[in-house]
Write a protein that holds these residues in place. Structure first.
Motif, PDB file in Angstrom:
ATOM      1  N   ILE A 134      47.430  -8.906 120.122  1.00 41.11           N
ATOM      2  CA  ILE A 134      47.644  -7.964 121.114  1.00 41.11           C
ATOM      3  C   ILE A 134      47.871  -6.650 120.566  1.00 41.11           C
ATOM      4  O   ILE A 134      47.217  -5.541 120.933  1.00 41.11           O
ATOM      5  CB  ILE A 134      48.664  -8.230 122.367  1.00 41.11           C
ATOM      6  CG1 ILE A 134      48.142  -9.482 123.215  1.00 41.11           C
ATOM      7  CG2 ILE A 134      48.739  -7.177 123.219  1.00 41.11           C
ATOM      8  CD1 ILE A 134      49.078 -10.192 124.086  1.00 41.11           C
ATOM      9  N   SER A 148      50.630  -3.921 125.911  1.00 40.75           N
ATOM     10  CA  SER A 148      50.615  -5.018 125.426  1.00 40.75           C
ATOM     11  C   SER A 148      51.285  -6.161 126.120  1.00 40.75           C
ATOM     12  O   SER A 148      51.085  -7.295 126.457  1.00 40.75           O
ATOM     13  CB  SER A 148      51.200  -5.325 124.144  1.00 40.75           C
ATOM     14  OG  SER A 148      50.503  -4.032 123.294  1.00 40.75           O
ATOM     15  N   ALA A 188      48.756  -6.899 128.975  1.00 37.38           N
ATOM     16  CA  ALA A 188      48.008  -7.770 128.407  1.00 37.38           C
ATOM     17  C   ALA A 188      48.085  -9.169 128.562  1.00 37.38           C
ATOM     18  O   ALA A 188      47.433 -10.086 128.852  1.00 37.38           O
ATOM     19  CB  ALA A 188      47.265  -7.046 127.343  1.00 37.38           C
ATOM     20  N   ALA A 189      49.440  -9.322 127.869  1.00 34.73           N
ATOM     21  CA  ALA A 189      49.959 -10.590 127.720  1.00 34.73           C
ATOM     22  C   ALA A 189      50.140 -11.151 129.004  1.00 34.73           C
ATOM     23  O   ALA A 189      49.652 -12.585 129.185  1.00 34.73           O
ATOM     24  CB  ALA A 189      51.330 -10.588 126.821  1.00 34.73           C
ATOM     25  N   MET A 203      46.029 -15.012 123.157  1.00 34.51           N
ATOM     26  CA  MET A 203      46.396 -13.756 122.719  1.00 34.51           C
ATOM     27  C   MET A 203      48.031 -13.614 122.433  1.00 34.51           C
ATOM     28  O   MET A 203      48.873 -13.580 123.215  1.00 34.51           O
ATOM     29  CB  MET A 203      46.313 -12.513 123.692  1.00 34.51           C
ATOM     30  CG  MET A 203      44.640 -12.302 123.944  1.00 34.51           C
ATOM     31  SD  MET A 203      43.868 -11.688 122.662  1.00 34.51           S
ATOM     32  CE  MET A 203      44.371  -9.908 122.888  1.00 34.51           C
TER      33      MET A 203
END
Length: 364
Positions: A104, A63, A66-67, A99
């Motif tokens: 997420i 996460s 991804a962030a 996001m």
DNA sequence: TAGGCCATCTGGTCCT
DNA sequence: AGGACCAGATGGCCTA
């Protein structure tokens, strides 16, 4: 993102843990498998469970990554619009919603659940495939057919049985084996032929020479179709051809050959010393009917790797009227799919009557 | 060591 | 939104 995964040392342990390629665990698994295959399988399952467990931790790291990716994307959009940054092409399409960490998390959770479902789905698929392996003519616990070979063999098997039912005639064993082996790889062909105790090399060579047509009894086919004597034929139980009930029949399924079954047949045509005429098709009705699945003794597994059953058949057919299993698998006019629908086959397979019907047919 | 087979992850698509 | 299904990618294992 992958680049980031591999380049960021702080994330490496998580990635390794998730991917399962951490050196320690891999060497441990390999060693365990070498020591004990079952332990290896157990380890594999444990590994899956562990994966599920640490997915939660992993998702956190993912996460964060991804962030970071999202932040990168937004940064690019702010800077360049349609321009590209370096060699990386700019993403087009609708702008992604921001996001948030919560989003997420939900996204990762969805992905985990989807992965889990996909695993379950594939396991179910494999389970079904295992069941299919048990009902196709060549079943071995030690040498499993590959997925694709299992499907091909099953298709050929259905086709062969359909032809038998459609024509009401029994094919010679060579035709039968060749039909079963159509499109199969050499190892699988050998396996199937081994189940049938044929010299596959000979019959394949003959197959090539015959241009895909199956040699009849009057052809130049010189190979003895049953060059090997079943090692268990010498045992009293295998020499007896009388099978008073289905249980006995099942028990014999793993040691029966044409020879063993025909040995007790009064008809001289069943003399196995010569290939004089069309022989009966080895009908495999194992799986649902075989004792193999019920008898799990080590000795049983050791001695009965392959399951094959050859019911005794009448000799009423004239030579040369064997089933015509052409190289395309479509000869004979009607395709098997039109002859015996899948549903019917399964209805029969699920219930002993199919066995009885076929047996009755071949015992007439 | 190459190739085959397999399990798993992943993103896309379709459907409910 | 979520589930089922699919196909591509990837890496591990095994064997010739």
């Amino acid at each position: 993102m992958l680049t980031r995964l591999f380049s960021d040392p702080s994330l490496l342990p998580e990635v390794q843990k998730y991917s399962g390629w951490a050196e320690d665990s891999e060497s441990e698994d390999t060693k365990a498998k070498e020591d004990d295959p079952d332990r290896g399988c157990a380890l594999k399952d444990e590994k899956m469970e562990e994966e599920d467990e640490f997915l939660e931790d992993d998702s956190r790291a993912a996460s964060e990554m991804a962030a970071e990716d999202e932040e990168d994307d937004e940064g690019e959009e702010d800077e360049g619009g349609e321009e590209t940054e370096g060699d990386r092409p700019k993403k087009r399409g609708p702008k992604k919603r921001k996001m948030t960490p919560a989003r997420i998390e939900r996204s990762k959770l969805r992905r985990q659940k989807a992965n889990s479902r996909e695993r379950t789905r594939m396991h179910d698929l494999n389970s079904a495939l295992d069941n299919l392996r048990k009902v196709v003519p060549c079943y071995s616990k030690t040498q499993k057919l590959s997925k694709i070979e299992t499907l091909r063999l099953a298709k050929n098997y259905i086709w062969a049985l359909s032809e038998i039912l459609r024509s009401g005639k029994r094919p010679d064993v060579v035709s039968y084996v060749q039909t079963l082996c159509k499109g199969l790889s050499q190892p699988t062909t050998n396996l199937v032929a081994g189940c049938l105790q044929l010299n596959s090399r000979n019959f394949l060579t003959e197959q090539c020479q015959e241009g895909g047509r199956f040699p009849g009894p009057n052809s130049s086919f010189s190979m003895h179709p049953y060059p090997y004597q079943c090692s268990r034929l010498s045992s009293p139980q295998c020499q007896s051809s009388s099978m008073p009930n289905s249980h006995t029949l099942r028990t014999h399924a793993y040691c029966s050959t044409y020879e063993s079954l025909y040995a007790g047949n009064a008809s001289p045509e069943y003399n196995s010393s010569e290939y004089e005429g069309p022989l009966s098709p080895p009908l495999c009705v194992n799986g649902n009917f075989s004792v193999k699945q019920q008898d799990s003794s080590p000795d049983h597994d050791k001695n009965f790797h392959y399951s094959m059953h050859y019911p005794a058949l009448p000799s009423s057919r004239p030579p040369g009227h064997n089933l015509v299993f052409g190289s395309t698998g479509m000869r004979g006019g009607v395709h098997s799919e039109n002859v015996l629908p899948y549903h019917d086959m399964h209805m029969h397979h699920d219930r002993p009557p199919m066995y009885e019907e076929l047996n009755a047919f071949f015992h007439n």
